[in-house]
Motif scaffolding. Sequence first.
Motif, PDB file in Angstrom:
ATOM      1  N   ILE A 188       0.703   4.130   1.946  1.00 62.93           N
ATOM      2  CA  ILE A 188       0.078   3.129   2.806  1.00 62.93           C
ATOM      3  C   ILE A 188      -0.547   2.074   1.902  1.00 62.93           C
ATOM      4  CG2 ILE A 188      -0.326   4.873   4.579  1.00 62.93           C
ATOM      5  CD1 ILE A 188      -3.269   4.773   3.839  1.00 62.93           C
ATOM      6  N   PRO A 189      -1.027   0.972   2.473  1.00 61.64           N
ATOM      7  CA  PRO A 189      -1.558  -0.117   1.638  1.00 61.64           C
ATOM      8  C   PRO A 189      -2.686   0.366   0.736  1.00 61.64           C
ATOM      9  CG  PRO A 189      -1.188  -0.902   3.857  1.00 61.64           C
ATOM     10  CD  PRO A 189      -0.930   0.559   3.892  1.00 61.64           C
ATOM     11  N   ARG A 190      -2.669  -0.049  -0.524  1.00 60.56           N
ATOM     12  CA  ARG A 190      -3.688   0.297  -1.516  1.00 60.56           C
ATOM     13  C   ARG A 190      -4.489  -0.953  -1.846  1.00 60.56           C
ATOM     14  NH1 ARG A 190       0.776   2.981  -5.268  1.00 60.56           N
ATOM     15  NH2 ARG A 190       1.937   1.387  -4.125  1.00 60.56           N
ATOM     16  N   ILE A 191      -5.812  -0.868  -1.641  1.00 64.24           N
ATOM     17  CA  ILE A 191      -6.677  -2.016  -1.888  1.00 64.24           C
ATOM     18  C   ILE A 191      -7.937  -1.539  -2.594  1.00 64.24           C
ATOM     19  CG2 ILE A 191      -5.789  -3.301   0.108  1.00 64.24           C
ATOM     20  CD1 ILE A 191      -8.272  -2.436   1.638  1.00 64.24           C
ATOM     21  N   ASP A 192      -8.729  -2.512  -3.133  1.00 66.62           N
ATOM     22  CA  ASP A 192     -10.005  -2.113  -3.737  1.00 66.62           C
ATOM     23  C   ASP A 192     -11.133  -2.293  -2.721  1.00 66.62           C
ATOM     24  OD1 ASP A 192     -10.484  -4.816  -3.611  1.00 66.62           O
ATOM     25  OD2 ASP A 192     -10.508  -5.125  -5.795  1.00 66.62           O
ATOM     26  N   ARG A 193     -12.344  -1.876  -3.120  1.00 64.68           N
ATOM     27  CA  ARG A 193     -13.461  -1.920  -2.176  1.00 64.68           C
ATOM     28  C   ARG A 193     -13.791  -3.350  -1.763  1.00 64.68           C
ATOM     29  NH1 ARG A 193     -18.793   1.310  -3.703  1.00 64.68           N
ATOM     30  NH2 ARG A 193     -18.818  -0.158  -5.455  1.00 64.68           N
ATOM     31  N   GLU A 194     -13.672  -4.291  -2.711  1.00 62.60           N
ATOM     32  CA  GLU A 194     -13.997  -5.670  -2.383  1.00 62.60           C
ATOM     33  C   GLU A 194     -13.081  -6.205  -1.287  1.00 62.60           C
ATOM     34  OE1 GLU A 194     -14.937  -9.838  -4.720  1.00 62.60           O
ATOM     35  OE2 GLU A 194     -13.556  -8.387  -5.618  1.00 62.60           O
ATOM     36  N   LYS A 195     -11.778  -5.840  -1.367  1.00 60.75           N
ATOM     37  CA  LYS A 195     -10.822  -6.285  -0.353  1.00 60.75           C
ATOM     38  C   LYS A 195     -11.183  -5.694   1.011  1.00 60.75           C
ATOM     39  CE  LYS A 195      -7.096  -7.939   1.565  1.00 60.75           C
ATOM     40  NZ  LYS A 195      -7.008  -9.373   1.933  1.00 60.75           N
ATOM     41  N   ALA A 196     -11.480  -4.383   1.017  1.00 61.30           N
ATOM     42  CA  ALA A 196     -11.837  -3.737   2.280  1.00 61.30           C
ATOM     43  C   ALA A 196     -13.096  -4.352   2.875  1.00 61.30           C
ATOM     44  CB  ALA A 196     -12.034  -2.249   2.055  1.00 61.30           C
ATOM     45  N   GLN A 197     -14.048  -4.745   2.012  1.00 66.58           N
ATOM     46  CA  GLN A 197     -15.312  -5.326   2.456  1.00 66.58           C
ATOM     47  C   GLN A 197     -15.103  -6.747   2.999  1.00 66.58           C
ATOM     48  OE1 GLN A 197     -18.157  -5.583  -0.707  1.00 66.58           O
ATOM     49  NE2 GLN A 197     -19.911  -5.437   0.687  1.00 66.58           N
ATOM     50  N   SER A 198     -14.072  -7.380   2.522  1.00 72.99           N
ATOM     51  CA  SER A 198     -13.842  -8.792   2.876  1.00 72.99           C
ATOM     52  C   SER A 198     -12.969  -8.968   4.108  1.00 72.99           C
ATOM     53  CB  SER A 198     -13.191  -9.524   1.685  1.00 72.99           C
ATOM     54  OG  SER A 198     -14.008  -9.403   0.531  1.00 72.99           O
ATOM     55  N   MET A 199     -12.240  -7.946   4.501  1.00 75.15           N
ATOM     56  CA  MET A 199     -11.295  -8.057   5.618  1.00 75.15           C
ATOM     57  C   MET A 199     -12.026  -8.276   6.938  1.00 75.15           C
ATOM     58  SD  MET A 199      -8.708  -4.993   4.392  1.00 75.15           S
ATOM     59  CE  MET A 199      -7.828  -4.955   5.939  1.00 75.15           C
ATOM     60  N   THR A 200     -11.464  -9.102   7.794  1.00 72.62           N
ATOM     61  CA  THR A 200     -12.030  -9.354   9.122  1.00 72.62           C
ATOM     62  C   THR A 200     -10.950  -9.112  10.158  1.00 72.62           C
ATOM     63  OG1 THR A 200     -11.466 -11.698   8.999  1.00 72.62           O
ATOM     64  CG2 THR A 200     -13.670 -11.038   8.235  1.00 72.62           C
ATOM     65  N   GLY A 201     -11.362  -8.913  11.407  1.00 75.52           N
ATOM     66  CA  GLY A 201     -10.408  -8.699  12.480  1.00 75.52           C
ATOM     67  C   GLY A 201      -9.623  -7.424  12.325  1.00 75.52           C
ATOM     68  N   VAL A 202     -10.221  -6.436  11.664  1.00 70.92           N
ATOM     69  CA  VAL A 202      -9.509  -5.180  11.410  1.00 70.92           C
ATOM     70  C   VAL A 202      -9.450  -4.380  12.706  1.00 70.92           C
ATOM     71  CG1 VAL A 202      -9.470  -3.071  10.042  1.00 70.92           C
ATOM     72  CG2 VAL A 202     -10.344  -5.198   9.039  1.00 70.92           C
ATOM     73  N   GLU A 203      -8.265  -3.880  13.020  1.00 74.08           N
ATOM     74  CA  GLU A 203      -8.088  -3.071  14.219  1.00 74.08           C
ATOM     75  C   GLU A 203      -8.615  -1.647  13.991  1.00 74.08           C
ATOM     76  OE1 GLU A 203      -6.956  -3.855  17.214  1.00 74.08           O
ATOM     77  OE2 GLU A 203      -6.713  -5.972  16.651  1.00 74.08           O
ATOM     78  N   VAL A 204      -9.135  -1.081  15.054  1.00 73.89           N
ATOM     79  CA  VAL A 204      -9.574   0.313  15.007  1.00 73.89           C
ATOM     80  C   VAL A 204      -8.385   1.202  14.670  1.00 73.89           C
ATOM     81  CG1 VAL A 204     -10.526   2.218  16.344  1.00 73.89           C
ATOM     82  CG2 VAL A 204     -11.451  -0.081  16.627  1.00 73.89           C
ATOM     83  N   SER A 205      -8.619   2.174  13.799  1.00 74.07           N
ATOM     84  CA  SER A 205      -7.637   3.173  13.325  1.00 74.07           C
ATOM     85  C   SER A 205      -6.805   2.666  12.162  1.00 74.07           C
ATOM     86  CB  SER A 205      -6.742   3.679  14.456  1.00 74.07           C
ATOM     87  OG  SER A 205      -5.687   2.751  14.733  1.00 74.07           O
ATOM     88  N   THR A 206      -7.049   1.429  11.690  1.00 71.29           N
ATOM     89  CA  THR A 206      -6.347   0.952  10.504  1.00 71.29           C
ATOM     90  C   THR A 206      -6.657   1.861   9.329  1.00 71.29           C
ATOM     91  OG1 THR A 206      -6.440  -1.340  11.268  1.00 71.29           O
ATOM     92  CG2 THR A 206      -6.068  -0.981   8.906  1.00 71.29           C
ATOM     93  N   MET A 207      -5.600   2.223   8.562  1.00 74.89           N
ATOM     94  CA  MET A 207      -5.760   3.106   7.408  1.00 74.89           C
ATOM     95  C   MET A 207      -5.430   2.360   6.131  1.00 74.89           C
ATOM     96  SD  MET A 207      -4.294   6.831   8.565  1.00 74.89           S
ATOM     97  CE  MET A 207      -2.615   6.211   8.697  1.00 74.89           C
TER      98      MET A 207
END
Length: 488
Positions: free
Chosen positions: A50-69
Amino acid sequence: MKNYFIIGTLSISSFFFGQVGINTTAPKATLDIVAKEKTGSNPKPEGLIIPRIDREKAQSMTGVEVSTMVYIDNISTGIQNGIAANIDAIGYYHYDGNAWVKMTTQNNVNNIYRSNGILSGDRIINQGNNKLAFTGNSANAFSVDGSTFSVDASSNRIGIGTTSPFGKIDIVTDNPSSTNDNEIFMRSFGKGKVPIIYLSSANGTLASPTDLTNGDIIGKLSFTARVGGSYSWGKGSTILSTYKGNGTTESTDLKFQTSNTDRVIINEVGNVGIGTIAPKNRLDLGSDAPATATDVAGKKLAIYNNAAGDSFYGFGVHSFRLQFHSGSKKDSAPAMVLAGNQTDSTGMLGINTINPETRLDVVTVNNMYGIQHSNGTIKLRTYLGTGTSNGNTEAAWFGTQTNHPLDFMTNSSMRMRITIDGRVGVGTSAPDSAAILDLASTTKGFLPPRMTDAQMSQIAAPVPEGLMIYNSTTKKMQYYNGSAWIDF
């Protein structure tokens, strides 16, 4: 051709069933991925990335759907707050609508053993018939709230209030905020309402215990003060019990020590010893002998004493003498003693003397009454000293101190009376008021001294007028008229 077939398969499946299958024409879910080779030794990887990201990317994302992994592969970027507040380790996370939540893995199932955490609510563990065991090898291997409860697995000890227990159980209160913090309570209710603390010991081992032998200590409670910068454990005050049986009986004693010295013992048959560890009677105050009759060591049993210790009321002992004290000072002799010895069962009572010479020996200063017998009205007394009625000569006095006559009796019958004005009656309780001596009898007479002429001449001069004798030479009663003997 192969790729087209897969795409076609995906399209057909999606068209007819709304499901996508990879490596399968019969998907069983919205997306069904089947391994190309479920078994075998082919080293070619299988799985889903599945998509691999760092903490900064996860913290910056907006409009994330519930259950996104996502898989967080780096936590050195970004900060642990906001929707990334739970991202504290590399791993899988899903979005719950408010924040990224760490997903459960084999190594992270609310695992308090691999990472720290915060309990979000009450938890109850139902063990059923299963056991929960902890093992360790270090000091403070298990603890609750710091030092509130600590297990020293390296020494097999438990500390309450300390992480460095001295003994098997060490309870410490360090500057408690209230008196209750220094107290231990055992409270019981209902049918089993009697709390019990057992101290027991045996020889051998737990697996193979053996009986105690006479003289083995069963248990003790010890009170120890810190002195000279350290604790001398076991050298303060102690309550201990020793086995006194023969291996078949349960005979035990109970001993009390202060200043690391035996003070009181209750032996196996119930005798109490104070100052002795071998009491021979129900209450034994010891056999230590005071050096003198005034030695404070001889004052054994106090009924009362003041704070200064110089008003002793009680019993003492010295040199085969039982002492009776009444307000004695520390170095004072007793007011009364009962003297005896080991070979003579009789005793002598001494009042104001420690060395009575007779069965009753009363010692007083001069001009002082001694013994009194009274019914509250008549007082019979002894007196030593002088008095105006005896010409101020020193003498021993015996008689009534009240306005009553003095009678002398034999065989429970009065034989002689001295009246309150000094008249003497022999054989009568009412001597004639005109007589200083009244002899009364219907069967006996008066017998004066009997002397020969030679004996009469030896009477010391001056011979008083009126002296009477019976002259056995002339066979006559005679009296002296001041110059010669005259016949009656």
